[in-house]
Scaffold this motif. Structure first.
Motif, short mmCIF file in Angstrom:
data_model
loop_
_atom_site.label_atom_id
_atom_site.label_comp_id
_atom_site.label_asym_id
_atom_site.label_seq_id
_atom_site.Cartn_x
_atom_site.Cartn_y
_atom_site.Cartn_z
N TRP A 293 0.84 -1.19 0.00
CA TRP A 293 0.00 0.00 0.00
C TRP A 293 0.88 1.25 0.00
O TRP A 293 1.92 1.29 0.67
CB TRP A 293 -0.88 0.02 1.24
N PRO A 294 0.46 2.31 -0.71
CA PRO A 294 1.19 3.59 -0.62
C PRO A 294 1.13 4.12 0.82
O PRO A 294 0.15 3.88 1.54
CB PRO A 294 0.42 4.51 -1.58
N GLU A 295 2.16 4.83 1.23
CA GLU A 295 2.20 5.38 2.59
C GLU A 295 0.98 6.26 2.86
O GLU A 295 0.44 6.25 3.97
CB GLU A 295 3.49 6.19 2.77
N ARG A 296 0.57 7.02 1.87
CA ARG A 296 -0.61 7.89 2.01
C ARG A 296 -1.82 7.10 2.48
O ARG A 296 -2.50 7.48 3.43
CB ARG A 296 -0.90 8.56 0.66
N TYR A 413 8.90 10.37 -5.41
CA TYR A 413 8.46 9.14 -6.06
C TYR A 413 9.46 8.66 -7.10
O TYR A 413 9.17 7.76 -7.88
CB TYR A 413 7.11 9.37 -6.75
#
Length: 422
Positions: A293-296, A413
């Protein structure tokens, strides 16, 4: 990243951190009671507000030292300071000297931590950092679960022996850092260090942190962390008030004519125990679960899960339901820890990684400062309103995280930053 493939630095520190945290939690939960008996409750309440201020300053100073002098010198300073303060505590015959030693122990730990976290980032590929940080979180929480139970016996009956054990363990760990751990300061930070003059160290520290705190994106990140920390702290604050005042004694299990009942205080103890057990057993699986999962998304989900789990407490006093809600908010809590350190290690410039790690401690210090507001609100409003306020701060936190990740530069990114080489 398999534990066997870790750098020796990381293996030594994981072992040392785990043992030391076990000892730490054998005395920390009882220190307020110790000083209350020595000075009285009113004086002790004032005195206990002072150590976090020193710890905050120590964290900032430790972060600066780790970037200018190196991770290893900052860790050595913090570890040897803790060892000496434990020895002073053990030798002391004055409660004021005990208090001074206690402040020194916290200050040493605060100086040590930013350098320790920065060294993990120095030695770990970006893609593996969440799992490595999760392993360290697991080690710390083993102490948080088992330490208080052991401390209830050792702190009150064998205090001097416990303090001397803490002294010996911390000293041995300090020697291990001195003799076995190698410096990991990135080349960019080494170049910055070469132009430093000792006489200007304080001015440089103020200037460096001034740059960090003028970073609008980082300021929003800290604000989001403060809000969610206010919610996390309720486990020891308003949740304790709610369970003991509103949750009645009730049967937990019934088999035929046999039943097992818990009082309100015992129910709260069970909730705390479940939270701690899930932390120890769940950090690694949950981190692995959200690894892609993306950190966001992880940070947003963490805030909302914790807030929703807490909010649901306001609708019932049935213990089995409360235990289910505890699982919900604990998943939110444990999914966050590895990601926050991973985010800072990736966002911070290589030459200022330790300072950003130190400055990130503001979210916990300030959050703890404002967390007791819920207890004040509970004198005016019913539980559902207070739990609604807790949910609200987590929603605001998630909105700030959305804003933070919209502001991130494209370089964050950059696929090159995901390279395995460190």
């Amino acid at each position: 990243m398999n534990w066997l493939k870790w750098d020796l630095n990381l293996k030594i520190r994981l072992t040392g951190d785990t043992v030391f945290n076990l000892l730490f939690w054998m005395y920390f939960p009882f220190i307020t009671l110790f000083f209350s008996e020595a000075f009285g409750k009113s004086v002790a309440s004032v005195l206990m507000a002072v150590p976090p201020i020193f710890s905050l300053a120590g964290g900032l100073f430790g972060g600066f030292l780790s970037d200018r002098l190196g991770r290893r010198p900052a860790m050595l300073l913090g570890a040897f300071m803790q060892a000496s303060m434990f020895a002073l505590f053990a030798l002391s015959s004055s409660h004021w000297l005990d208090y001074f030693a206690y402040i020194g122990i916290g200050l040493g730990g605060a100086i040590y931590m930013p350098a320790s976290s920065a060294m993990v980032a120095d030695l770990t590929p970006v893609k593996d950092r969440r799992m490595v940080y999760a392993t360290f979180v697991t080690g710390r929480n083993i102490g948080a679960v088992f330490g208080p139970a052991l401390g209830a016996v050792f702190f009150f009956q064998y205090r001097h022996e416990l303090l001397w054990t803490c002294t010996a363990v911390t000293l041995l760990y300090s020697l291990a850092i001195l003799l076995m751990i190698k410096e990991t300061l990135p080349a960019a930070a080494v170049a910055a260090r070469q132009g430093m003059r000792l006489s200007g160290i304080l001015k440089e520290q103020v200037s460096s942190y001034g740059v960090i705190f003028r970073d609008k994106l980082f300021a929003l990140y800290i604000a989001a962390g403060i809000l969610v920390t206010i919610a996390f702290m309720q486990l020891d604050m308003y949740l304790a008030v709610y369970v003991t005042e509103y949750v009645p004694a009730q049967k937990l299990l019934t088999i035929g004519d046999w039943s097992f009942s818990l009082s309100s205080s015992q129910a709260f103890g069970l909730i705390l125990g479940l939270n701690g057990l899930l932390f120890v057993l769940g950090v690694m699986p949950v981190t692995k679960w959200f690894e892609e999962w993306p950190e966001r998304n992880v940070l947003i989900l963490s805030s909302l899960l914790f807030g929703a789990g807490m909010f649901l407490f306001g609708f019932t006093t049935q213990l089995w339901l409360l235990l289910i809600f505890t699982v919900i908010f604990t998943i939110g809590e444990i999914s966050r820890s590895p990601v926050t350190e991973s985010f800072i290690s990736k966002y911070a410039p290589d030459h200022a990684r330790g300072q950003y790690m130190g400055a990130s401690g503001l979210q916990f210090s300030v959050g703890r400062l404002f967390a007791p507001v819920t207890v004040l609100l509970s004198t005016w409003f019913p539980p559902l309103v207070v739990f609604g306020f807790i949910f609200l701060v987590t929603i605001l936190s998630s909105l700030l995280y959305i804003r933070v990740f919209k502001m991130l530069p494209a370089s964050y990114y950059d696929p090159q930053r995901e390279a395995d080489a460190v």
